[in-house]
Write a protein that holds these residues in place. Structure first.
Motif, short mmCIF file in Angstrom:
data_model
loop_
_atom_site.label_atom_id
_atom_site.label_comp_id
_atom_site.label_asym_id
_atom_site.label_seq_id
_atom_site.Cartn_x
_atom_site.Cartn_y
_atom_site.Cartn_z
N ARG A 204 0.78 -1.07 -0.09
CA ARG A 204 -0.02 -0.14 -0.11
C ARG A 204 0.92 1.07 0.07
O ARG A 204 0.98 2.11 0.93
CB ARG A 204 -0.95 -0.15 1.36
N SER A 206 2.96 4.02 -3.16
CA SER A 206 3.33 4.16 -4.39
C SER A 206 4.45 5.20 -4.73
O SER A 206 4.63 6.12 -3.82
CB SER A 206 1.96 4.71 -5.32
N THR A 306 2.19 7.82 -11.26
CA THR A 306 2.71 6.79 -10.38
C THR A 306 3.68 5.91 -11.36
O THR A 306 2.96 5.24 -12.47
CB THR A 306 1.45 5.75 -9.97
N ASP A 310 0.72 1.30 -5.69
CA ASP A 310 -0.79 1.45 -5.82
C ASP A 310 -1.20 2.81 -6.28
O ASP A 310 -1.10 3.76 -5.69
CB ASP A 310 -1.37 1.46 -4.20
N THR A 312 -3.94 3.89 -6.72
CA THR A 312 -5.14 4.66 -6.32
C THR A 312 -4.81 5.66 -5.20
O THR A 312 -5.61 6.44 -5.04
CB THR A 312 -6.06 3.59 -5.69
N GLU A 314 -2.64 7.89 -5.44
CA GLU A 314 -2.29 9.27 -6.50
C GLU A 314 -3.76 9.66 -6.65
O GLU A 314 -4.04 10.82 -6.68
CB GLU A 314 -1.31 8.98 -7.76
N ALA A 315 -4.61 8.72 -7.13
CA ALA A 315 -5.85 9.13 -7.52
C ALA A 315 -6.75 9.79 -6.37
O ALA A 315 -7.68 10.49 -6.55
CB ALA A 315 -6.56 8.10 -8.06
N ALA A 316 -6.37 9.30 -4.94
CA ALA A 316 -7.17 9.80 -3.91
C ALA A 316 -6.58 11.18 -3.53
O ALA A 316 -7.06 11.91 -2.65
CB ALA A 316 -7.07 9.01 -2.94
#
Length: 317
Positions: A204, A206, A306, A310, A312, A314-316
């Motif tokens: 978990r 990145s 990234t 993970d 996600t 970066e997306a968060a």
């Protein structure tokens, strides 16, 4: 034509247009018979006018003949490779070479803007155009075993830049190719470190690249700009392991010839290695306080990509 310019030919100019197709429901022996009669090494599997898979002579050997399976009992869909690795006809040749190297395949299917099958390109097609290809460099990157190998390959990338600068290739095309190669070197280094020394590293997190690296705009003297985002739920022990990994990764990049960032924008530094929640608070602070330093940091961080781990996280942000 200079050999380096071949990399930037549109795929439409070099791909094979006469592509043999078959439906997934075709008996495998019929597909094999077509390959023999047409003297070809692959058949593209198509359904509703869209390519969905491919069967090659290697598939017949490895998936049917070697295991001793009766080919008369199989359909094409039973052994086809899917999902299909594809490129668009207006992509450059180096994009096809990159994907062949990345997925360890010998050909990729070509589609048009409507995702319709319009051709196929193989490594043999490219080799017929030139005697020296960056594909070999990509293969060598994937096979590199240690820092010495990666250092040599990094220097080869620098030499390629010097070659391209003298050919009249558009800068935008050149930097995209160089970014592909540098990405593969960095990913190979990360995978080596994780396999050799950090097998228990948590998933978990990145590793992200920033600035020109994040924009895929690397050139001859590009230095490091990177950071790490890790999940808020990691334990103190896991965070400590990520810190040790980041320190060794950045030091290894320097050892193979990638210059450190003069401003310290590197994941080995605590400021550029944070939890998701801490990054969200930091970004909010940058946006609220438009000091020159915050503007600089924000401009670097907002060009983010990234490269490992993970996505996600970066997306968060």
């Amino acid at each position: 034509m200079a050999q380096e310019n071949i990399f930037f030919l549109p795929i439409r100019d070099v791909c094979q247009r006469d592509v043999v197709t078959c439906p997934p429901s075709m008996p495998l022996v019929d597909a094999a018979r077509i390959m023999r009669e047409r003297n070809i090494t692959s058949v593209v599997v198509s359904e509703h006018d869209a390519p969905i898979g491919i069967v090659t002579d290697r598939d017949l050997r490895n998936k049917v003949v070697a295991p001793g399976i009766d080919p008369g009992s199989l359909l094409v869909s039973d052994i086809m490779n899917a999902p299909l690795i594809m490129v668009r006809e207006d992509d450059f040749v180096f994009e096809a070479l990159y994907r062949m190297s990345r997925y360890r395949i010998h050909r990729v299917v070509v589609i048009d803007e409507q995702a319709r099958l319009c051709g196929i390109i193989s490594n043999s097609d490219v080799l017929r155009l030139q005697t020296r290809s960056p594909q070999q460099m990509l293969y060598e990157i994937e096979e590199a075993q240690n820092l010495a190998d990666l250092k040599k390959l990094h220097q080869q990338v620098q030499n390629l830049v010097l070659h391209l600068l003298g050919t009249g290739v558009r800068t935008s095309n050149m930097v995209r190719l160089i970014s592909h190669l540098n990405d593969r070197i960095l990913v190979r280094l990360i995978n080596q470190l994780r396999a050799d020394r950090y097998a228990d590293l948590p998933d978990r997190f990145s590793f992200v690249v920033l600035g020109s690296e994040g924009r895929n705009e690397q050139t001859l003297t590009t230095d490091q700009d990177n950071a790490i985002i890790y999940a808020d739920t990691l334990s103190a022990e896991e965070i400590k392991a990520i810190e040790a990994f980041a320190q060794e990764l950045i030091d290894s990049l320097i050892a193979i010839g990638v210059p450190p960032c003069p401003g310290g924008i590197m994941a080995k530094n605590d400021f550029w290695r944070r939890s998701l929640g801490s990054w969200q608070e930091t970004i909010d602070h940058w946006l609220a306080d438009s000091s020159p330093k915050n503007i600089l940091n924000g401009s670097m961080f907002f060009d983010i990509r990234t490269l490992h781990g993970d996505a996600t996280l970066e997306a968060a942000l």
